[in-house]
Design a protein around this motif. Sequence first.
Motif, PDB file in Angstrom:
ATOM      1  N   ALA A 175       0.823  -1.309   0.130  1.00  0.00           N
ATOM      2  CA  ALA A 175      -0.106  -0.016  -0.096  1.00  0.00           C
ATOM      3  C   ALA A 175       1.102   1.243   0.007  1.00  0.00           C
ATOM      4  CB  ALA A 175      -0.937   0.015   1.197  1.00  0.00           C
ATOM      5  N   SER A 176       0.288   2.201  -0.631  1.00  0.00           N
ATOM      6  CA  SER A 176       1.026   3.578  -0.680  1.00  0.00           C
ATOM      7  C   SER A 176       0.771   4.237   0.660  1.00  0.00           C
ATOM      8  CB  SER A 176       0.576   4.458  -1.792  1.00  0.00           C
ATOM      9  OG  SER A 176       0.955   3.735  -3.190  1.00  0.00           O
ATOM     10  N   PRO A 177       1.680   5.150   1.017  1.00  0.00           N
ATOM     11  CA  PRO A 177       1.286   5.765   2.336  1.00  0.00           C
ATOM     12  C   PRO A 177       0.172   6.897   2.243  1.00  0.00           C
ATOM     13  CG  PRO A 177       3.877   5.919   1.629  1.00  0.00           C
ATOM     14  CD  PRO A 177       3.028   5.197   0.708  1.00  0.00           C
ATOM     15  N   ASP A 178      -0.490   7.172   3.035  1.00  0.00           N
ATOM     16  CA  ASP A 178      -1.539   8.140   3.099  1.00  0.00           C
ATOM     17  C   ASP A 178      -0.809   9.544   3.195  1.00  0.00           C
ATOM     18  OD1 ASP A 178      -3.594  10.090   3.286  1.00  0.00           O
ATOM     19  OD2 ASP A 178      -4.435   8.776   4.767  1.00  0.00           O
ATOM     20  N   PRO A 179      -0.837  10.318   2.166  1.00  0.00           N
ATOM     21  CA  PRO A 179      -0.202  11.682   2.292  1.00  0.00           C
ATOM     22  C   PRO A 179      -0.712  12.407   3.563  1.00  0.00           C
ATOM     23  CG  PRO A 179      -0.747  11.347   0.145  1.00  0.00           C
ATOM     24  CD  PRO A 179      -1.504  10.277   0.792  1.00  0.00           C
ATOM     25  N   ALA A 180      -1.923  12.373   3.694  1.00  0.00           N
ATOM     26  CA  ALA A 180      -2.398  13.265   5.167  1.00  0.00           C
ATOM     27  C   ALA A 180      -1.893  12.626   6.591  1.00  0.00           C
ATOM     28  CB  ALA A 180      -4.009  13.014   5.250  1.00  0.00           C
ATOM     29  N   MET A 181      -1.624  11.207   6.312  1.00  0.00           N
ATOM     30  CA  MET A 181      -0.931  10.566   7.489  1.00  0.00           C
ATOM     31  C   MET A 181       0.442  11.161   7.451  1.00  0.00           C
ATOM     32  SD  MET A 181      -1.356   8.818  10.213  1.00  0.00           S
ATOM     33  CE  MET A 181      -2.867   7.996  10.230  1.00  0.00           C
ATOM     34  N   LEU A 182       1.021  11.028   6.501  1.00  0.00           N
ATOM     35  CA  LEU A 182       2.688  11.608   6.519  1.00  0.00           C
ATOM     36  C   LEU A 182       2.655  13.040   7.066  1.00  0.00           C
ATOM     37  CD1 LEU A 182       3.795   9.998   3.217  1.00  0.00           C
ATOM     38  CD2 LEU A 182       4.164   9.151   5.534  1.00  0.00           C
ATOM     39  N   THR A 183       1.791  13.813   6.691  1.00  0.00           N
ATOM     40  CA  THR A 183       1.682  15.252   6.765  1.00  0.00           C
ATOM     41  C   THR A 183       1.602  15.236   8.539  1.00  0.00           C
ATOM     42  OG1 THR A 183       0.974  16.035   5.183  1.00  0.00           O
ATOM     43  CG2 THR A 183       0.567  17.507   6.913  1.00  0.00           C
TER      44      THR A 183
ATOM     45  N   LEU B 122       1.098   5.091  16.169  1.00  0.00           N
ATOM     46  CA  LEU B 122       0.002   4.475  17.146  1.00  0.00           C
ATOM     47  C   LEU B 122      -0.535   5.763  18.190  1.00  0.00           C
ATOM     48  CD1 LEU B 122       2.241   1.590  18.617  1.00  0.00           C
ATOM     49  CD2 LEU B 122      -0.143   1.602  17.408  1.00  0.00           C
ATOM     50  N   TRP B 123       0.256   6.691  18.338  1.00  0.00           N
ATOM     51  CA  TRP B 123      -0.196   8.168  18.843  1.00  0.00           C
ATOM     52  C   TRP B 123      -1.154   8.688  18.085  1.00  0.00           C
ATOM     53  CZ3 TRP B 123       4.848  10.973  20.382  1.00  0.00           C
ATOM     54  CH2 TRP B 123       5.497  10.341  21.460  1.00  0.00           C
ATOM     55  N   SER B 124      -1.111   8.849  16.928  1.00  0.00           N
ATOM     56  CA  SER B 124      -2.067   9.291  16.226  1.00  0.00           C
ATOM     57  C   SER B 124      -3.592   8.637  16.060  1.00  0.00           C
ATOM     58  CB  SER B 124      -1.740   9.566  14.722  1.00  0.00           C
ATOM     59  OG  SER B 124      -1.347   8.301  13.879  1.00  0.00           O
ATOM     60  N   TYR B 125      -3.304   6.999  16.256  1.00  0.00           N
ATOM     61  CA  TYR B 125      -4.463   6.375  16.476  1.00  0.00           C
ATOM     62  C   TYR B 125      -5.133   6.262  17.915  1.00  0.00           C
ATOM     63  CZ  TYR B 125      -4.297   4.543  11.536  1.00  0.00           C
ATOM     64  OH  TYR B 125      -4.485   4.384  10.113  1.00  0.00           O
ATOM     65  N   GLY B 126      -4.590   6.895  18.658  1.00  0.00           N
ATOM     66  CA  GLY B 126      -5.216   7.204  20.038  1.00  0.00           C
ATOM     67  C   GLY B 126      -4.686   6.312  21.130  1.00  0.00           C
TER      68      GLY B 126
END
Length: 114
Positions: A2-10, A101-105
Amino acid sequence: MASPDPAMLTLIDETLSNIPEDWGMITVDTANKELIMNPDLILIDVRRAEEVQKTGIITGALNIPLEEFIARKTEWPADKATKIVIYCSGGHRSTIAMTILWSYGYRDVRSLIS
């Protein structure tokens, strides 16, 4: 793959840019002590399979390579309060995984440093 999600990378970049030095880090000695006190501590190795084959893995650790980390989130602990220590060979990938993981809560996640 899978390609990285640009929003997640930001989001990851912004998060990493704003955390204080040593935030979320744990030393080997401290991790060893915590493992003795809390055998339920989850260890996640984010190295690639060939690295694990070459040098081995800590007994009981999960191997979820960083490149597959989000795609394999079903393997993450269900309880977001679980204590988690993530490691790799140098600390960079484990810090990225910790931030994911932090970004997922997840809140009790640390990156192992030498």
